[in-house]
Design an enzyme around this catalytic site. Sequence first.
Site, PDB file in Angstrom:
ATOM      1  N   GLY A 272     -11.709 -45.235  10.566  1.00 49.33           N
ATOM      2  CA  GLY A 272     -12.387 -44.132  11.226  1.00 49.33           C
ATOM      3  C   GLY A 272     -13.881 -44.439  11.205  1.00 49.33           C
ATOM      4  CB  CYS A 342     -28.907 -17.298   4.961  1.00 47.30           C
ATOM      5  SG  CYS A 342     -30.116 -16.727   6.124  1.00 47.30           S
TER       6      CYS A 342
HETATM    7  N1  LLP Z   1      -6.283 -43.276   7.304  1.00 47.09           N
HETATM    8  C1  LLP Z   1      -6.008 -42.232   6.504  1.00 47.09           C
HETATM    9  C2  LLP Z   1      -4.626 -41.930   6.167  1.00 47.09           C
HETATM   10  C3  LLP Z   1      -7.056 -41.434   6.025  1.00 47.09           C
HETATM   11  O1  LLP Z   1      -6.777 -40.414   5.229  1.00 47.09           O
HETATM   12  C4  LLP Z   1      -8.389 -41.718   6.405  1.00 47.09           C
HETATM   13  C5  LLP Z   1      -9.484 -40.889   5.949  1.00 47.09           C
HETATM   14  C6  LLP Z   1      -8.612 -42.821   7.253  1.00 47.09           C
HETATM   15  C7  LLP Z   1      -7.541 -43.583   7.675  1.00 47.09           C
HETATM   16  C8  LLP Z   1      -9.975 -43.200   7.730  1.00 47.09           C
HETATM   17  O2  LLP Z   1     -10.839 -43.494   6.690  1.00 47.09           O
HETATM   18  P1  LLP Z   1     -12.259 -44.164   7.013  1.00 47.09           P
HETATM   19  O3  LLP Z   1     -11.993 -45.501   7.619  1.00 47.09           O
HETATM   20  O4  LLP Z   1     -12.951 -43.271   7.961  1.00 47.09           O
HETATM   21  O5  LLP Z   1     -12.962 -44.225   5.691  1.00 47.09           O
HETATM   22  N2  LLP Z   1     -14.995 -36.690   5.292  1.00 47.09           N
HETATM   23  C9  LLP Z   1     -15.184 -37.842   4.426  1.00 47.09           C
HETATM   24  C10 LLP Z   1     -14.147 -38.898   4.658  1.00 47.09           C
HETATM   25  C11 LLP Z   1     -12.729 -38.390   4.522  1.00 47.09           C
HETATM   26  C12 LLP Z   1     -11.710 -39.469   4.809  1.00 47.09           C
HETATM   27  C13 LLP Z   1     -10.343 -38.893   4.908  1.00 47.09           C
HETATM   28  N3  LLP Z   1      -9.322 -39.828   5.287  1.00 47.09           N
HETATM   29  C14 LLP Z   1     -16.591 -38.394   4.642  1.00 47.09           C
HETATM   30  O6  LLP Z   1     -17.367 -37.773   5.383  1.00 47.09           O
HETATM   31  O7  LLP Z   1     -16.964 -39.403   4.059  1.00 47.09           O
END
Ligand code: LLP
Length: 423
Positions: A272, A342
């Site tokens: 992601g 706020c």
């Molecule tokens: N695949 C699965 C099953 C996942 O749970 C996630 C992320 C990804 C792929 C993608 O991960 P990435 O490549 O983006 O690290 N909101 C948090 C990140 C939460 C990730 C949740 N799962 C942040 O802002 O850092």
Amino acid sequence: MAHTAEFPATRDRIAEVPIRELAETFGTPTYVYDLSVVGKRIDDLAAFDVIRYAQKANSNLAVLDYARRRGVRVDAVSAGEIARALAAGYRPGRQPTEIVYTADIFDRASLEAVVKYDLLCNLGSPDMIEQYGQAAPGRGIVLRINPGFGHGHSQKTNTGGPQSKHGIWHEQLPECVALAKRYDLRIVGLHMHIGSGTDFEHLAQVCGAMERIAVDYGIEVRSISAGGGLPIPYRVGQATIDLERYHAVWAETRDRLARRFGHPVELEIEPGRYLVAESGYLITEIRAVKRMGDNLFYLVDAGFNNLARPILYGAYHPISICPADGRASTDLVEAIVGGPLCESGDIFTQEEGGFVSRRSLPAAKVGDLLILERAGAYGAVMGSNYNSKPLAAEVTIDGGRPFLARRRQTLDEIMQGEAIPGR
Ligand code: LLP
């Protein structure tokens, strides 16, 4: 090859388009995504058999469409993300598996959608196997395994080990294999996503666990997925990941499994952040500059309703200034950057635990634009209407042309669906 990151203190263009022009045309706060950066990150991953974009990081339709046109497949974690994938032009069905559903539960809407669109499902709990088996016996499935250990950039993003709710606990695998058999579900793939962030010792452990599970339980996988979690540099001097090495470790596991089972095995990666984080800029306007004792505050028109990562994880985003009059100050000051909400935690310059920190930034005044950088992943998608603030506009830039990919939400839209009794 890995290289280290640098960030400018002032910036006046994004992908050749003047930032002041973007702010005038689209208003602030606005997310801007430079799609050429997404394109480069996709190219970086060409060695993998399948790139499956974890759209939770940024599910804007224009971004999904761009990824799709470049041959990237997609992951969905909800009925809403399935609807987005379809709206962006991804095809239902599993030949090939353009859309995969990955989760730890089926809510009723997502179960209905995966059956209706015949999507390959990556199942993260025994209950999912049971429910899917009842709804759609005889299909192929992927199991998401929690190998008993994990890794992440913060406690809240660690997705492996006994404290995590994600995946099927490795010791429960025998009963899950039996359960799948009962419903004639064929296990065609294994998946492990054990956190955002990676180191190579840890990676070797993950690959070892994946291989052992496939071999010990005789799961003749057709695909293995490395999950997501590829890190990107957010701070000056942080290095990019050595992708060649990362790929090589996984490719060895894939090749050993292919030799053992005597058929091809595909290696998927499910990023992601890696694909979109660096493409994104949140353009804000400084609306107040004030002193509190020794502290200098820049207060901007975006808050944690627009970008929640700092308040949630103490996440660091590079910040630059685009002066209103085009004359960048070379004087640096120590400033705290906050938003309009706020709530005292509405601060972009904070550490994990909520400790406010100062940032060395160019001297700036009301009307100057302040840009929160590397905000393309987990930015807009985690936006909320707190304090009845509209979701920000989103703009893509492709081939030097800005495109309004999501207009700013209106106040009417915020109140839509609410009602007062008797009226
Ligand atoms: N695949 C699965 C099953 C996942 O749970 C996630 C992320 C990804 C792929 C993608 O991960 P990435 O490549 O983006 O690290 N909101 C948090 C990140 C939460 C990730 C949740 N799962 C942040 O802002 O850092």
